[in-house]
Scaffold this motif. Structure first.
Motif, PDB file in Angstrom:
ATOM      1  N   ASN A  72       0.834  -1.197   0.000  1.00 60.90           N
ATOM      2  CA  ASN A  72       0.000   0.000   0.000  1.00 60.90           C
ATOM      3  C   ASN A  72       0.874   1.255   0.000  1.00 60.90           C
ATOM      4  OD1 ASN A  72      -2.341   1.515   0.083  1.00 60.90           O
ATOM      5  ND2 ASN A  72      -2.382   1.566   2.319  1.00 60.90           N
TER       6      ASN A  72
ATOM      7  N   ARG B 136      -2.943  -0.885   8.333  1.00 59.81           N
ATOM      8  CA  ARG B 136      -1.701  -0.415   8.911  1.00 59.81           C
ATOM      9  C   ARG B 136      -1.060  -1.494   9.778  1.00 59.81           C
ATOM     10  NH1 ARG B 136       0.092   1.348  13.242  1.00 59.81           N
ATOM     11  NH2 ARG B 136      -1.876   1.272  14.346  1.00 59.81           N
TER      12      ARG B 136
ATOM     13  N   ASN C 289       1.064  -3.982   7.850  1.00 59.84           N
ATOM     14  CA  ASN C 289       2.412  -3.541   7.493  1.00 59.84           C
ATOM     15  C   ASN C 289       3.363  -3.705   8.665  1.00 59.84           C
ATOM     16  OD1 ASN C 289       1.681  -2.869   4.962  1.00 59.84           O
ATOM     17  ND2 ASN C 289       2.068  -0.676   5.174  1.00 59.84           N
ATOM     18  N   GLY C 290       4.515  -4.243   8.380  1.00 56.43           N
ATOM     19  CA  GLY C 290       5.511  -4.369   9.426  1.00 56.43           C
ATOM     20  C   GLY C 290       5.332  -5.652  10.199  1.00 56.43           C
TER      21      GLY C 290
ATOM     22  N   ARG D 244       5.700   3.940   6.728  1.00 58.77           N
ATOM     23  CA  ARG D 244       4.395   3.326   6.489  1.00 58.77           C
ATOM     24  C   ARG D 244       4.543   1.823   6.330  1.00 58.77           C
ATOM     25  NH1 ARG D 244       2.198   6.643   1.686  1.00 58.77           N
ATOM     26  NH2 ARG D 244       0.846   4.847   1.378  1.00 58.77           N
ATOM     27  N   ALA D 245       5.614   1.397   5.689  1.00 61.92           N
ATOM     28  CA  ALA D 245       5.837  -0.033   5.515  1.00 61.92           C
ATOM     29  C   ALA D 245       6.036  -0.716   6.860  1.00 61.92           C
ATOM     30  CB  ALA D 245       7.050  -0.264   4.624  1.00 61.92           C
ATOM     31  N   LYS D 246       6.571   0.044   7.824  1.00 62.78           N
ATOM     32  CA  LYS D 246       6.752  -0.538   9.152  1.00 62.78           C
ATOM     33  C   LYS D 246       5.449  -0.572   9.918  1.00 62.78           C
ATOM     34  CE  LYS D 246      10.484   2.132  10.339  1.00 62.78           C
ATOM     35  NZ  LYS D 246      11.519   2.641  11.267  1.00 62.78           N
ATOM     36  N   GLY D 247       4.418   0.070   9.366  1.00 61.15           N
ATOM     37  CA  GLY D 247       3.137   0.112  10.053  1.00 61.15           C
ATOM     38  C   GLY D 247       3.032   1.224  11.063  1.00 61.15           C
ATOM     39  N   VAL D 248       3.862   2.232  10.941  1.00 59.46           N
ATOM     40  CA  VAL D 248       3.799   3.344  11.894  1.00 59.46           C
ATOM     41  C   VAL D 248       2.506   4.118  11.672  1.00 59.46           C
ATOM     42  CG1 VAL D 248       4.970   5.432  12.660  1.00 59.46           C
ATOM     43  CG2 VAL D 248       6.300   3.486  11.870  1.00 59.46           C
TER      44      VAL D 248
END
Ligand SMILES: Nc1ncnc2c1ncn2[C@@H]1O[C@H](COP(=O)(O)OP(=O)(O)OP(=O)(O)O)[C@@H](O)[C@H]1O
Ligand SMILES: Nc1ncnc2c1ncn2[C@@H]1O[C@H](COP(=O)(O)OP(=O)(O)OP(=O)(O)O)[C@@H](O)[C@H]1O
Ligand SMILES: [Mg+2]
Ligand SMILES: [Mg+2]
Lengths: 547, 307, 304, 478
Positions: free
Chosen positions: A57, A87, A90-91, C208-212
């Motif tokens: 995304n 979200r 992700n990660g 964002r890729a880390k999900g922050v």
């Protein structure tokens, strides 16, 4: 039907640009299961990075648009998922290693903090996260990890940054790892470490890996299955062996045939007056000695390959020669004049003779200039090279030579793929018609077919125009095909220096031998018998060229 | 710049001018702002010769006439000032002086400040140090004292006023530019330019300046308002522009004492300042996007839809 | 670090001396204090005697030498008007100004960063348009206008705040509120501009890729990268507050250094002018040192 | 009833020095409140000069004056008041160790003081000074122990003493228990300072203050609390007779005829202001009711200018009006209007606003060489009841602000200054008429009015002297 971990169905992505819509990805589908490794091979600019960004995304929408398809993770469509849930994915569940580590690391935070953040974001305590970060840094082979935690991205070498990215992505042990060219900037020994680490993690946690690479050796080493992309579409899929042994699509065939390391080794001629004579160059960063007395000679029209451990000071040497970082001591005689002692105005006159292709192509291109402006800037600065009327023509020519087309001229750097940017940087260096080009990993982000084309171009320039090269690379087959001499560096020192044949066939140093041994073969069957004598190994990993 | 000529756009693409126009059309706010500014500019040029007499014709018996009396001609719609002069006409006539002082001061200070900032950030530490300490001095020199000294020694005139305001505003641009240059000059594309042999001048103006420019434009547009208001404060203290010259700032300071019973005296010139600032800012925000290739799609997409 | 401070202190000292020399000579070009101190009807002898009394009859270089001598012993002279040490007068006023500046700038910076960042995050959105408009009006509205309107509303109509003066916490509210507006408007715009750029950077994608979450992405990842111009402009605004917020001090009867400076300039009370400039200059120099340190703190690439 | 009050003033006193009490921002606070004088001019009734610290005085044969001082008076520091203090106070004013402003009232005379006894003191003045007792209403008495240099904490014999002064914020005067006279109703007065007239008005309205002696005309809208009073300030344009075309009396007359003074009243100038025929306001000795204000007659003005032009006077030379910013309310508008009116009759008029220091350069001698024709707008204050405080400075050939030299004027001033009683009044009247009608010395405009806002709690009516003196003992609390 058993559910796949990841399933991409008919994914299409397009970008809006001033000149019209660019269809970067056209209805591609593939899937990936737990514990499996899927490699995406393909031409530079074929949509590999874009399609994987779509999974994360991360496409800027607009100007980008996912015009169709779905991306299912455990059966749930990521594209329609609520933002908050998305979200969390992700990660934690999906992590990504970016192709371009320098710009993807936040320049103002320490590396340790950035790695730890990946974990604290998902609920890990700060101290635990730091501990884990430290462990990961150690695992990816960063020297002095304690100190490294406190350092900032710009203080690392290209390969070290890439390893930082890897550590960051692995931090949360994701179910799916998307690795976009994770080893482009790594020397083969470190690359082997990293691949080993990935495999271990896969074994431990059942992580699935989606690896984007152009290095057939890596594919052979790690992947279970392969998909091949060309111009935004998926042209072929199959197991590694199937694809390697029996490629169906013409593009795939071309790709495999183009694998380097099969040419005739150069035999440098008699030594004459050196073009560049480097003596005892030293450079320290604070207390850290990056270069510990480098000396070598370079003849006109010769190629000196520089290989060596990531972080051994290759880029630092290049930067020092060009006086981008002032060296602490030493001399570099360029046609008898010491580059390090030149005044700025004298240096200015010499600039056009010495060019460099930087390791980080994205960062080295001014984001506010079009490709035309970037390349023709050379002639603005040195108006005597080319009359203005011929600029467009020549830019088009240069673009074609590096495998791009004239219509890319009015685009801006951010609208290109990593490999395309690297080619723009090469074209820019060529525009000046210099006498020496320092190529810092200049072809590492290119798929083998384009790489072959570019190498051929460089070789031709060398032959016809007598351009000399300092060729920093980790890809030994490429080095073997292109270079006259090799210089092996380790921890700021030259450990071995000789002609290509001397070094590849009779390496004297243990490190050189290890390096050659760690080089990967694109043949999936070759890996079983890997740790053979290095000299022989170098022969083995060269499949027969199908003329 | 030589590179920005039309021949760098390949045939399929519209010319730069057309593209800019399209992008302007795509942003309704920026478009209105541009139109408003053009009107103001036109007014500033023709205002004094057009309405000069009307704006100075006094009528003590019709003083502080309230606004919105539609029965009278349009110049009276904003009411009248303390000497019974039509405010609308005065605002139009004052536009010239106002814009001259404001634009003059802002352009002068931003150009000088930016160039010095570029030099300070890019040249040797010693030169940088000298320039920066000079900025410190200007910064801690109260603008009012500069005003008193300059205007006392050189006499009060529009030019001197512009000068005073320009001097006092130099440090912001200087410091902002220098801070950014310190960071930008470390970027790889700047080093790439050095490798190509680009001169310091070219690196500063072609590579570094465009990155700093948006911030500077934002500052400059806001400074427009600052200068117009500062000029009013100086007038009030007797060291700025004085009647019979008029500026919006002066009108505001004259209306000050009537704030509670004839609000329109200072309201309209205030509004003129606010609208001008706002328009400039909308336009500079638009420009920030239009000139940034990474952001430009925002405008081009919209343009596409509209077109 | 120590070298930096030593070097900086030396350079600042030199510019401080330059400043004082400049002000000393320039201010003396602007007229005769005797004419202003004494009534217009005062005779020439009286004026002469006044000048004699205050050493204004001596050649200007002698006056300067005397001043330098006095300053070297820590004596900044007497105020002509107030018959007390100029430094006392200035420090008294400066304390008020300093507090006013610190409180205002803290509030302004905090608020502007939040509003500007959020605006940039959804640039072009409703909040962005709205906050931009408010801040632009704030940046261009005449401050005396705001001050009077605020008094009419809050002191007269609602009678909840005192009109002016000092004494209680309540007395600070209106002056701070009025001072808040313009720097807020300016800084919001600067933050917004810088953040639009920072938020489109590649490292934001990494985050964002880390999900922050959006919050940390804006206020931790992007903000720090956008802070360079912001703190510069904050510094500029703070400097103008340190030089005195004349209008607010005048209207609200706030005993700050701005009005003191104006009065002293208009009355040609040179010693007070010099002392005031000295004190504010030192404050501004210090602030600039802090800002330069902040640059290095915020951006490791600037550290050398 | 009694109690504390709060007074809000436009500007803070920078000093509370008794010998500077003739400066309005200082005098308003300490004059007669802290520091008293020997005599006092009655500004409320028509009682003229009244005793204060002097119980009585007389002029002796040789022209010298004897004052009999009040007994049993104590300074606020506890010391007794006696004749030595008076002598010392005078010497202090005349000393060159300070810059006492009241010295100017004793310029041009030789004064010898003899302390006869503790309660009697003689002043011998050369030349004989008929208005010495009036002048002594400007001499504040300080104890002998006061240093020659300026003090910041005044000690006086008045009904109040200074109890708190926080610079920039407030000054507090508290009633003394051991005051010699009647105990005032106001027990404590706190002075606050706000430069903005709207804020001053608002403070009385909200109860943050009880009295604001000067608010602007536009704020004075509430008849219950707002009063106007003739404030002894006279606005005029000083004509520089030395430069063509202003050296021609016809042009000067034309200037006067061209201005529509009536039109200003109730518009830019308060309704209750008085059109001026003299530099001093009506209650002053010798004010001449027979002198008539110039009518507004632009046609006549044009005619006069034509005549002058025909005689070769360069009437086309641009004339500059020099005015001081914020000198008095609406100064810019008034000057702009005057400029327009003068231009109406065919004169070339420019307008120049300057700040106070620069204004002084134009207003007072020595005038700059090479200047063009100038009209300096100024405001003059004389609340002291006698024209001598004005006439010499403004009209004598030696006067610092005088724009002309006329032997007859010099002679009249000299004689009036030496005269007493009716003779004095007659001479001043004659001077006023001559200056206005024959010399046409300047363009006299208005005697201004001030506005003050007084809380309904108080019983107080401001007077002409309120600008320079605000006696707390006159304030009653309802
Ligand atoms: N923002 C953009 N605007 C327009 N075109 C874009 C944009 N981003 C990517 N593209 C185009 O999309 C295509 C696919 O890019 P992508 O980055 O996926 O290539 P790639 O397969 O990863 O190549 P490489 O191996 O060189 O990294 C490229 O042709 C590129 O030019
Ligand atoms: N600015 C800096 N500050 C501190 N250390 C630095 C800095 N730049 C580089 N280094 C260190 O210097 C060493 C050499 O870096 P260099 O970039 O030359 O490596 P390299 O041989 O090019 O490696 P790679 O193949 O990974 O790009 C690295 O260990 C790196 O950490
Ligand atoms: Mg890619
Ligand atoms: Mg490197």
């Amino acid at each position: 039907m058993a559910e796949h971990l990841l399933e991409v169905r008919n994914l299409s992505v397009e970008f809006h640009t001033a000149a019209g819509v660019v269809h970067a990805v056209k209805s591609i589908s593939y899937h990936l299961d737990k514990g499996e490794t899927l490699a995406i091979l393909g031409e530079s600019g074929s949509g590999k990075s874009v399609s994987s960004s779509a999974i994360m995304n991360l496409i800027d929408m607009p100007p980008g648009r996912i015009s169709g398809g779905e991306i299912l993770l455990d059966g749930r469509d990521l594209l329609t998922m609520p933002a908050e849930e998305r979200r969390e994915v992700n990660g934690r569940r999906v992590a990504m290693i970016f192709q371009d580590p320098l710009s993807h690391l936040n320049p103002v935070y320490s590396v340790g903090w950035q790695i730890a953040e990946a974990m604290t974001t998902h609920g890990l305590a700060g101290s635990k996260a730091r501990e884990e970060g430290l462990r990961l840094l150690r695992r990816v082979g960063i020297p002095e990890p304690e100190r490294a935690m406190r350092k900032y991205p710009h203080e690392f070498s290209g390969g070290q940054r890439q390893r930082v990215m890897i550590a960051m992505a692995l931090a949360l042990r994701p179910d799916l790892l998307i690795a976009d060219e994770p080893t482009t900037a790594l020397d083969v020994t470190v690359q082997a470490e990293v691949l080993k680490l990935l495999k271990e993690l896969q074994r431990e946690t059942g992580m699935a890996v989606l690896i984007i690479t152009h290095d057939l050796g890596v594919v052979a080493e790690i992947a279970d299955r392969v998909v091949v992309m060309e111009k935004g579409t998926l042209v072929e899929a199959g197991t590694v062996r199937e694809i390697y042994k029996n490629p169906q699509h013409p593009y795939t065939r071309k790709l495999i045939a183009a694998a380097p390391g099969k040419g005739v080794m150069h035999e440098p001629g008699a030594r004459a007056e050196p073009l560049l004579s480097v003596r005892d160059v030293r450079k320290t960063y604070g207390s850290f000695e990056a270069l510990k007395g480098i000396s070598f000679d370079l003849m006109p029209g010769e190629t000196m390959a520089v290989v060596g451990e990531s972080g051994s000071g290759k880029s630092t040497l290049a930067r020092a020669l060009l006086r981008l970082d002032e060296p602490d001591s030493g001399t570099a005689l360029w046609k008898g004049r010491d580059l390090f002692a030149l005044s700025p105005s004298e240096l200015y006159k010499l600039r056009r003779d010495l060019q460099m292709v930087f390791q980080d192509p994205t960062q080295s291109l001014n984001p506010r200039m079009t490709v035309f402006q970037l390349i023709s800037e050379a002639w603005v600065i040195h108006p005597d090279i080319l009359p203005k009327a011929r600029w467009r023509e020549r830019v088009a020519e240069l673009l074609a030579q590096v495998g791009l087309s004239a219509e890319h001229m009015s685009r801006y750097p951010h609208q290109f793929s990593g490999g395309q940017r690297q080619r723009i940087a090469i074209a820019r260096a060529l525009a000046l018609e210099p006498q020496l080009i320092i190529c810092d990993e200049a072809v590492s982000a290119l798929d083998v077919s384009v790489q072959a084309q570019v190498i051929e171009l460089l070789d031709k320039l060398r032959r016809e125009m007598g351009i000399a090269f300092i060729f920093i690379a980790h890809d030994l087959p490429v080095v073997r095909d292109f270079a006259d001499h090799v210089m092996v560096m380790q921890q700021g020192e030259i450990v071995e220096l000789g002609t290509i044949r001397e070094v590849f066939e009779t390496p004297r140093q243990a490190y050189t031998r290890a390096l050659l041994a760690a080089s990967l073969s694109p043949d999936p069957d070759a890996k079983a018998g890997c740790p053979e004598p290095p000299a022989a190994d170098a022969e083995i990993l060269i499949p027969k060229r199908s003329h | 710049m030589t590179l920005a000529t039309t021949d760098n756009v390949i045939a399929a693409e519209p010319s730069l001018l057309v593209r800019m126009m399209r992008m302007l059309l795509a942003d309704k706010f920026a478009l209105s702002a541009a139109i408003f500014l053009l009107v103001i500019l036109a007014i500033a040029i023709i205002g004094p010769s057009w309405l000069g007499d009307l704006a100075t014709k006094q009528n003590l018996r019709g003083r502080n006439l309230p606004p919105f009396d539609w029965t009278r001609t349009w110049v009276w719609w904003m009411g009248a000032d303390a000497l019974g002069r039509p405010l609308f006409a005065r605002i139009i006539v004052a536009a010239q002086n106002t814009l001259m002082v404001a634009a003059g001061a802002v352009i002068l200070s931003s150009v000088i400040g930016t160039v010095l900032g570029l030099i300070a950030g890019f040249s040797s530490p010693r030169t940088g140090q000298i320039i920066m300490r000079l900025a410190d001095v200007i910064m801690s020199f109260p603008s009012l004292l500069i005003a008193v000294i300059v205007l006392y020694v050189l006499g009060s005139s529009i030019l001197n006023l512009m000068l005073v305001l320009a001097i006092t505003r130099i440090p912001v641009y200087l410091r902002t530019t220098r801070a950014e240059v310190l960071e930008i000059r470390e970027r790889m594309f700047v080093q790439a330019a050095r490798v190509m042999g680009a001169s310091s001048k070219r690196i500063l103006f072609r590579h570094i300046l465009p990155v700093v420019l948006p911030t500077l434009t934002t500052l400059a547009t806001l400074d427009f308002a600052y200068v117009m208001l500062a000029e009013s404060a100086l007038s009030f203290l007797g060291i700025g522009i004085q009647p019979p010259e008029i500026t919006w700032g002066l009108m505001i300071s004259q209306g000050r004492q009537y704030l509670t019973n004839a609000w329109w005296l200072s309201f309209w010139p205030g509004l003129a300042i606010i609208l001008t600032t706002m328009s400039l800012n909308l336009l500079s925000n638009w420009m920030r996007i239009a000139l940034d290739p990474v952001q430009r799609w925002r405008l081009e997409m919209k343009g596409g839809k509209n077109g | 670090m120590l070298r930096f401070i030593r070097q900086r202190a030396l350079a600042s000292l030199i510019s401080l001396i330059g400043l004082i020399v400049m002000v000393f000579f320039l201010s003396r070009m602007t007229g005769d204090p005797a004419a202003l101190f004494l009534p217009v009807e005062a005779s020439a002898e009286m004026k002469d005697q006044f000048r004699e009394l205050h050493g204004l009859n001596d050649p200007i270089l002698v006056q300067f030498a005397r001043y330098v001598g006095d300053v070297a012993t820590g004596d900044l002279g007497q105020s002509l008007r107030k018959a007390r040490p100029a430094l006392d007068v200035v420090l008294e006023a400066f304390t008020w100004t300093l507090w006013l500046a610190i409180i205002t700038m803290t509030l302004v910076t905090g608020a502007a960063i939040v509003v500007g960042s959020l605006g940039a995050f959804r640039s072009g959105g409703f909040f962005d348009r709205f906050s931009s408009m408010i801040s632009l009006v704030g940046a261009s509205v005449p401050d005396f206008w705001l001050a009077i309107v605020a008094i009419v509303i809050f002191s007269i109509n609602f009678a909840i705040l005192p009109t002016s003066g000092t004494g209680s916490v309540l007395h600070w509210i209106l002056p701070i509120a009025v001072l808040f507006v313009r720097p807020f408007g300016i800084i919001v715009q600067v933050v917004r501009g810088a953040m639009v750029g920072a938020l489109s950077s590649a490292y934001v994608k990494t985050a964002r890729a880390k999900g922050v979450k959006s919050g940390p992405i804006i206020f931790i990842h992007a903000l720090r990268n956008a802070m360079l111009p912001v703190i510069t402009v904050v510094g500029d605004q703070a400097a103008s507050l340190l030089n005195g917020a004349v209008v607010v001090e005048t209207i609200f009867g706030f005993p700050g250094v701005g009005k003191l400076m104006i009065d002293s300039i208009l009355q040609r009370d040179f010693n007070v002018v010099l002392a005031a400039i000295l004190v504010t200059a030192i404050a501004i120099f210090l602030m600039n040192v802090l800002i330069d340190l902040a640059y290095a703190l915020l951006d490791p690439r600037i550290r050398h | 009833e009694s109690g504390p009050i709060k007074i809000v003033l436009p500007e803070e006193a920078d000093l509370l020095e008794p010998c500077m009490a003739t400066r309005s921002n200082i005098g308003r606070i300490i004059m007669q409140n802290v520091s008293e004088t020997l005599t006092e001019l009655d500004v409320r009734g028509g009682k003229g000069l009244m005793p204060r610290l002097a119980e009585s005085w007389e002029q002796k044969e040789d022209g010298s004056w004897r004052f009999n001082l009040r007994k049993g008076v104590k300074f606020s520091d506890g010391t007794d008041f006696n004749a030595k203090d008076v002598k010392y106070s005078f010497d202090r004013v005349m000393s060159d160790k300070n810059a006492c402003e009241s010295r100017r009232y004793f310029g041009g005379m030789n004064i010898k003081i003899d302390v006869v006894d503790d309660a009697t003191i003689d002043f011998t003045v050369d030349p004989v000074q008929p208005i010495l007792p009036l002048l002594l209403s400007l001499l504040t008495i300080v104890p002998e122990e006061t240093p020659m240099e300026f003090v910041r904490e005044p000690v006086g014999t008045g009904p109040y003493e200074l109890t708190d002064w926080t610079p920039g914020q407030q000054i507090v005067l508290t009633a003394r228990d051991d005051y010699w006279g009647e105990k005032p109703e106001v027990t404590e007065a706190t002075y606050l300072f706000r430069s903005d007239p709207a804020v001053r008005a608002a403070m009385v309205q909200t109860g943050e203050a009880d009295l604001s002696p000067s608010i602007s005309q536009t704020e004075a809208t509430n008849p219950a609390t707002d009063f106007s009073y003739l404030d002894s300030e006279t606005v005029y344009l000083r004509i520089d007779h030395n430069i063509e075309p202003l050296n021609d009396v016809r042009v000067r007359r034309a200037l006067n005829l061209a201005i529509d003074r009536e039109a200003f009243l109730g518009t830019l100038v308060p309704d209750s202001a008085v059109l001026a025929t003299a530099i001093v306001p009506p209650p002053t000795l010798g004010w001449n009711p027979d002198v008539k204000v110039f009518p507004y007659d632009p046609d006549q003005a044009k005619k006069l200018i034509e005549e002058a032009k025909a005689d070769g006077v360069k009437v086309d030379t641009p004339i500059t009006i020099i005015a001081r910013t914020a000198n008095f309310p609406n100064v810019t508008e008034i000057m702009e209007a005057i400029q327009a009116q003068l231009q109406e009759v065919g004169l070339q008029v420019e307008l120049k606003f300057v700040e106070v220091a620069e204004h002084e350069v134009y207003y007072s001698k020595p005038f700059k060489d090479g200047r063009g024709p100038q009209l300096v707008a100024a405001m003059h204050d004389n609340s002291k009841g006698d024209p001598s405080f004005s006439m010499f400075f403004k009209y004598d050939s030696e006067g610092t602000q005088s724009g002309f030299a006329d032997p007859k004027v010099d002679d009249l001033i000299a004689r009036a200054n030496a005269a007493v009683g009716d003779e004095r009044a007659k001479l001043w009247s004659e001077l006023i008429a001559y200056v206005h009608d024959e010399v046409v010395a300047d363009v006299l405009l208005f005697h201004m009015v001030g506005f003050s806002r007084v809380s309904e709690r108080l019983d107080f009516k401001p007077t002409m002297a309120t600008n320079s003196m605000l006696q707390l003992s006159e304030i009653k609390i309802k």
